[in-house]
Enzyme design. Structure first.
Site, mmCIF file in Angstrom:
data_model
loop_
_atom_site.group_PDB
_atom_site.id
_atom_site.type_symbol
_atom_site.label_atom_id
_atom_site.label_comp_id
_atom_site.label_asym_id
_atom_site.label_seq_id
_atom_site.Cartn_x
_atom_site.Cartn_y
_atom_site.Cartn_z
ATOM 1 N N SER B 12 -31.608 -10.505 -17.921
ATOM 2 C CA SER B 12 -33.058 -10.384 -17.754
ATOM 3 C C SER B 12 -33.047 -9.915 -16.382
ATOM 4 C CB SER B 12 -33.919 -11.431 -18.082
ATOM 5 O OG SER B 12 -33.302 -12.651 -17.105
ATOM 6 N N GLY B 13 -31.971 -9.437 -15.716
ATOM 7 C CA GLY B 13 -32.497 -9.137 -14.054
ATOM 8 C C GLY B 13 -32.278 -7.579 -13.992
ATOM 9 N N TYR B 14 -32.509 -7.233 -12.483
ATOM 10 C CA TYR B 14 -32.191 -5.591 -12.408
ATOM 11 C C TYR B 14 -30.917 -5.093 -12.642
ATOM 12 C CZ TYR B 14 -37.309 -5.872 -10.381
ATOM 13 O OH TYR B 14 -38.463 -5.756 -10.231
ATOM 14 N N CYS B 154 -23.645 -5.436 -2.915
ATOM 15 C CA CYS B 154 -24.539 -4.214 -2.439
ATOM 16 C C CYS B 154 -24.233 -3.856 -1.178
ATOM 17 C CB CYS B 154 -25.844 -4.404 -2.824
ATOM 18 S SG CYS B 154 -26.787 -5.599 -1.964
ATOM 19 N N ASN B 319 -28.387 0.646 -4.115
ATOM 20 C CA ASN B 319 -28.074 -0.832 -4.221
ATOM 21 C C ASN B 319 -27.773 -1.353 -5.800
ATOM 22 O OD1 ASN B 319 -30.837 -0.504 -3.872
ATOM 23 N ND2 ASN B 319 -30.824 -2.691 -4.634
#
Lengths: 351, 351, 351, 351
Positions: B12-14, B154, B319
Site C-alpha cells: 500500500s505504499g509508494y 534512498c 528516490n
C-alpha cells in the site's frame, strides 16, 4: 532488428523529447534521424538531458525529404505554420506516413484557421480532408489507413474526451462553457515571463480567454461526433504544475436525463478504449494520469432547473503524452499496423 | 505466458506502487498477489489511482508463506521492524527469492542497527551475512546468487554512488560531510505535518541531522568498497519537490590528485554500468533522472590547501526508482537470472 | 508629511520591487523617484503587478545625480559592475546616503573581486574602506554613520549569520564546508533555462560549486568577526521554491566544546538582535521566515572524533528580504537615524 | 498604549495565524488573549512558527465570555458549527463586537444552511439578520454599526467580487457557471490525503462539484446586490499552490451590452474601493495579489450569439487574506471605527 524506421523533424522541443523517448524503447520502430534548425551537430542530450547516454544520434540540419529518406514514418515536432510548409514536400517527395503534432492540419475550416492561427495557411488545399484527425477514440480506422495524421491539441484532447459521450449520445446541443487548467510544460521549452518559476510557482492566470486556437478544433470534432449547433466558450488557465490538464465543461441536457443515462453514455462512448478510464469511486484527477497516456473522464449532474439540467463534464490527461506525443505515438503505431499501445502501456509513476 | 511469478508483501505504499507498476509491464514476471494489512479486499487502485483499470488484483490479508505460495520471488514493501519479522518465515517456509526494500537487513553491525533504528532486532543472526546489499554497481554477482537481497536506502544509494569512485580508487579516507536534499515522496504515503502542502511547498528544513539511519549503511558499504577509517557527517534536508535526491559530499584528497585522476576514477568505477551516468558537459541534476532508474554522478575539485584538496562529489537519483523500487526490480531481475534492465530502460519523461 | 525623501536607481528587478513596497508603506520615508533603463515612462506596475494602483510613479531615465536630486538617501538595485560606475558619481556630486544592493563594494580585496566578479573594478580605490558592509548584527554603529552601505549578498547573509556565533566566540578556525540551497527568486526577474518552471519545479542542481562570488565576502566578514585562517568550500544548490535560503555549514571545534557552550555562543552573538531568532524547540526552517526580515539560526553538534567535534550550523532567511532589500531597508533606517525595524516588524504570512 | 483590546477564540488555524499577525502589528489594537482547545499553555509559536519571539502569549483554554473579558472585539477562528455555539454566549454575556470567520452566520436561509453544512443550526434565530455579511464593498456602513459580522468565505469573496458589477448594474440574471481554483492553504492546517505534498504538488482535481457550501452564500449576496433569478453552478478545483484563488464565472448578458458598458459597470461597482483593483493592461492573476488584501477583477466579453453574449468574469485574491482573515481585519477596523485599511495597505511581496 526492428521492422520499421522513423525520423523526427523538429526535435528540440518537449513534444519531440517525448517522441524520442518512446521510439528509443519501441520494440518495432527504430529512430534513425532527428532534424532541427538549432543545436546542429550536438547530441540529443544537449537539449534533452534525460537522454544522456541513451543514443548516439545528433541533431541534423536536413531538408524534409532527406530527413524522411528510408523512413516508414516521419513525426513532426514543428511549430504551427512551419509544419504546414514541410508537410506538402513530404507528401510530394516521399512515401512516408506523416504524424504531425502541430495545429496546421487539424481544421477543415480555412477561415477558422486564419482567424485563430493568424495569417494565411501555406497549403489551404490540404485542409480539405488530406489529414485524419488523430484521435483514436473517434477515428481509429481512418488513422490506420491515413497518409497524414493531424495529432490533436492538448486542450482539445482533454475537452473533447470529456464531452464525447454526450456528443455520441446526441445529448450535446448548443453552447458549452469550459475552463481548462494546464501545467507549464504546455508552454514549451522556451523560457518566458509566464513560465518564470518565481512567478509561475504561485500563480493562476488566464490567457486567450474565449479566443484560444483549440476552440474550432473542438467544435469541428464534436460536431462530427454528433453535437448539434455546438459552440464553446473556452477559458484556459495556467497553473503551477509541470504536467497535466484538467478541464471542466458545463453543458445543458434535458431534464429527463438521469445520472444512469449519462453513465451509460460514457460507458458506450469508451467501451474497449484502453486509454480512457472512468474511475468508479472518484472523479478524474491529473495525478492519476500524469506520466502516462491515460485519460480520465467523469461527470456531475445538477438538479432540474427550468426544464433542463446542467452537467459538469470533467477530464484529465498528461498534456505531453495523451495530449501530445503519446497520442502521436498511438497514431504512429496505427499507421504502421502495429498494436496501438506499444510503449504506452506503462501506467507511469505515482506520485 | 510469463516465466516467473512474483508477489508483494506490503503493497500500500509508494515503494510498492512503483514495484507493482514495473511488474505489470514486465515481459517475464507475473504479479500474482499483493498483501496488505489495510484496504483488504479493495482493488489496488483504491490506493494507487494510476493503476485504475490496469489489474484485477485486490489487497489480501495473508501470512507471509501464503503470500509467497507458488512464487519465484517475493518483494517486501514493509516498514522497518515489520520486514524483520516476515523475512525469517519466508526463509524458513518457502523457496522464494526475497527482495526487501526495508532497512532491516542492510547492516551487519547489530549495535549500529539498534542505535539508529531503535530497539532490538527481531532476527539478529540474519545480520551476519544472510543478506546481500542490493547495490548492483557493487555487488552484482552476489545479488545474482542471493536468496535475500537488502535493497539500499534512498539517501544511501545517492551518497554511496557519489563517493564510490573515490572509495574504489583508494582515495577516500577519513571524515566526509554530506548534505542530501530530498523530495517529499521519500516521506511515504501517510500525510504528516512536514508533508502538508501549504508548508512543504515553500519550505527547506533539516531533520535527523548527524543522526540519520542511513549513516551506518553508507559507512559499511563504502568501507567494504575500499574507504579507510571512513566516517560521515550527514545532514538530510527536505525540499519542495515530489521526486528526487541531490547529494553533495565533501571529501579531502591528497594535493597531488588532479581532475584527470578523479575523472579516471569515476570512469573506472562505473565502466559498463547502464544506470549510472557521468554527464560530460554538466553536473548531475534531479530533473535529468526523475522518473527513471538512472543515477548521475560528478565532482568539482577545489584548490590545494595545506597539503590536500577538497573535492565536492555530487549525485542525483529518483528516490522511488533508483533509490527504491527501481533498484529493487534490478535485484529481482538479477536473482531471476534475467536481463538486469527489464522495465528499467525507459529514460522517463522530461520535463 | 514624511521627514525623508528616497529614490531608487535600478527599479525593475525583484530587489527593487521589495524596496519600493517597503518605502511605499514607510511612515518616515517618501519614495520620490525610480530610475531604470527599461520601461521608461511606464508605471511601476507594468513590471511589478502587486503595485497596481499603489503609486503614480513611473520609471524614469535619469543620470545618477538627477535621480538623487533632493533625496536624503538613494537605494541602488543595479547589477554588479553597473553599480560601481554609479556610486562614484553619487559620492562626488550629491550629499545623499547610499545603500547599494550590488556586490560591487562588499569586498576590500581587489584581487578577490576581479577573480570572482571578473574583469576590472571601475572604482578600485573605493574598495579600501569607502563602504560599510551592511550587516547590522555586525556593523550597526558603522552603518549609522556611513555614507555608503554595501548591502550583503543573499547567500552571504545566510551563511555568515549561521557561523557568526562561532567566529565571535573564537571557535571558528580553518576550513568550513557549506551547502546553501536557494529559491528561484534569487536568480532575478529575467527568465532563463534554469528558472523555466517545467524544469525548475522538479529539479535540484548545483551551479558555481566552490567558485561562487559570495565566498570572499563570507571570508572577509567572518575573519573580521574573529575567525582564524578561515576558508570556505561553498556549494550553492537551486531548489524549487520561490523564496528562501537554507544553509548548512560544517565546522570543526575542539573536543571540549559542549552543546551548552555553543548555545551560549549563539545567545551572546545575537543578544538583543530583533531579526535573528534562535528557536528553542526546533531547527531553522525557511517557511518560518519566508516573507519576513527574520533570520533563524541553530546547530547540531556531533560526537568527539580524533580530538575534535564537527558542528553543523544551520540558518534560514528570505533571500529577497533579510537576504536583500529588507536588510537594505534596515540600513536605510539606520543611516537616516530611524528605528531600524520600520516596515520590517511584520512576521509575514504563514503558510 | 493601544486604544482597543482584542482576543481570538480558536487560535490554532491558518486563519487565526493571519489574524494574530495583523493584530501584532496593528497601531490601535492590542491582542490580549488567544484561546484554543489544543496546545493549551504552549506559546503561539508552537503552532505558528513565524511568530517565534514575537509575542509572549500562550494558548489558553477559556469559556467564550472569559476569552472576551475586557475586549472591545473578539475574532472567531473556529470551525463551522463550533462558532454557532460560541456566538450566542458572546452576544448574551459580553459587550464585545464579534467578527466570525466561520460560515455559521453568513446565510439567512436556514434550509440552505442545513442542506449545505449538514445537521441542525445551533442558533437558527440568529440567521434572521443578527449578523451583517462582512463584505465591505457591499455592506460597509452596516458593518460599521454591526455587533456581529459574518466574514465571507474564500470562494464566495472571489466569485462575488467578480460578479458584483453585473449584479449592481442589473445585468446579472439567471444561471451562472463558475470554476474556482484554490491553493492548498484553503484546506486548513490539518494534513490530509488531498494536501499531501507528493500528490498535491502535481495534481488538479475537483471536490464537491455543484454542491459546495459557498453556493447559497454567493446566491443570497448577489441577489441582495441586484441579481435576478440567480443560480450558480460552481465547481471548485484544487491546484498546487499555497495561497490564492482564481475564479472564472460565465454569465449571459443581452446582445446590446458592449465592452464599454461592462467596463463602466466594473468602474461604478468599485469606485473608491481601496482593495479591489481593475488592472488596465492585463487580466486578474493570483501572483499580483498573493500576500495582500487586494482583489483583482476583470472580464472578457464574447461575440453575439442568439440574442445574447457570454461574458467571462475573472477575479483573484489571497484566500487567507482578502478571502479570510484580512477581510476579517477590515471588518474589525470598521466595527471599531478605525481606518478600514490599518495593517492591510501592504501590497505584499512579489514574487
Amino acid at each position: 532488428m526492428k521492422r520499421f524506421k522513423a525520423s523526427i523533424i523538429g526535435g528540440s522541443g518537449y513534444g519531440a523529447a517525448e517522441l524520442i523517448r518512446r521510439i528509443l524503447i519501441h520494440p518495432e520502430v527504430e529512430l534513425v534521424r532527428v532534424s532541427s534548425i538549432d543545436y546542429i551537430g550536438e547530441p540529443l542530450s544537449a537539449v534533452h538531458p534525460h537522454l544522456e547516454g541513451r543514443t548516439d544520434l545528433r541533431f541534423e540540419k536536413l531538408e524534409p525529404e532527406d530527413a524522411a529518406a528510408g523512413c516508414d514514418v516521419v513525426l513532426l515536432g514543428l511549430p504551427h505554420k512551419v509544419a504546414a510548409n514541410v508537410v506538402p514536400r513530404l507528401l510530394e517527395k516521399t512515401q512516408a506516413k506523416i504524424v504531425d503534432l502541430s495545429g496546421d492540419f487539424r481544421l477543415r475550416d480555412l477561415a477558422a484557421y486564419e482567424q485563430y492561427y493568424g495569417g494565411k495557411h501555406p497549403a489551404p488545399d490540404l485542409l480539405k480532408g488530406a489529414a485524419v484527425y488523430g484521435l483514436p477514440e473517434l477515428n481509429r480506422d481512418a488513422i490506420r489507413s491515413a497518409r497524414l495524421v493531424a495529432s490533436p491539441g492538448c486542450f482539445a484532447t482533454t475537452i473533447i474526451l470529456g464531452l464525447l459521450p454526450l456528443a455520441k449520445a446526441g445529448l450535446l446541443e448548443g453552447a458549452v462553457e469550459t475552463v481548462g487548467i494546464t501545467g507549464s510544460s504546455g508552454s514549451g521549452i522556451t523560457p518566458t515571463a509566464t513560465t518564470h518559476h518565481p512567478v509561475r510557482a504561485q500563480n493562476l492566470r488566464t490567457y486567450k480567454p474565449l479566443s484560444h486556437q483549440h476552440m474550432p478544433e473542438i467544435s469541428e470534432t464534436l460536431t462530427a461526433a454528433g453535437a448539434k449547433s455546438f459552440g464553446i466558450h473556452f477559458v484556459p488557465v495556467s497553473a503551477p504544475l509541470t504536467r497535466g490538464i484538467f478541464s471542466t465543461s458545463f453543458a445543458r441536457v434535458d431534464a429527463s436525463v438521469t445520472p444512469e443515462r449519462l453513465a451509460e453514455a460514457y460507458a458506450a462512448a469508451f467501451e474497449g478504449e484502453r486509454f480512457v478510464r472512468r474511475p468508479k469511486k472518484r472523479l478524474p484527477e491529473v495525478a492519476a494520469v500524469s506520466g502516462s497516456n491515460y485519460a480520465e473522464v467523469g461527470f456531475e449532474l445538477g438538479p432540474v432547473e427550468e426544464g433542463h439540467r446542467t452537467v459538469a463534464c470533467f477530464s484529465a490527461i498528461d498534456n505531453l503524452i495523451k495530449g501530445g506525443a503519446g497520442q502521436g505515438i498511438q497514431s504512429m503505431n496505427l499507421v504502421l499496423g502495429l498494436d496501438e499501445g506499444l510503449t504506452l502501456e506503462d501506467p507511469g509513476g505515482y506520485p
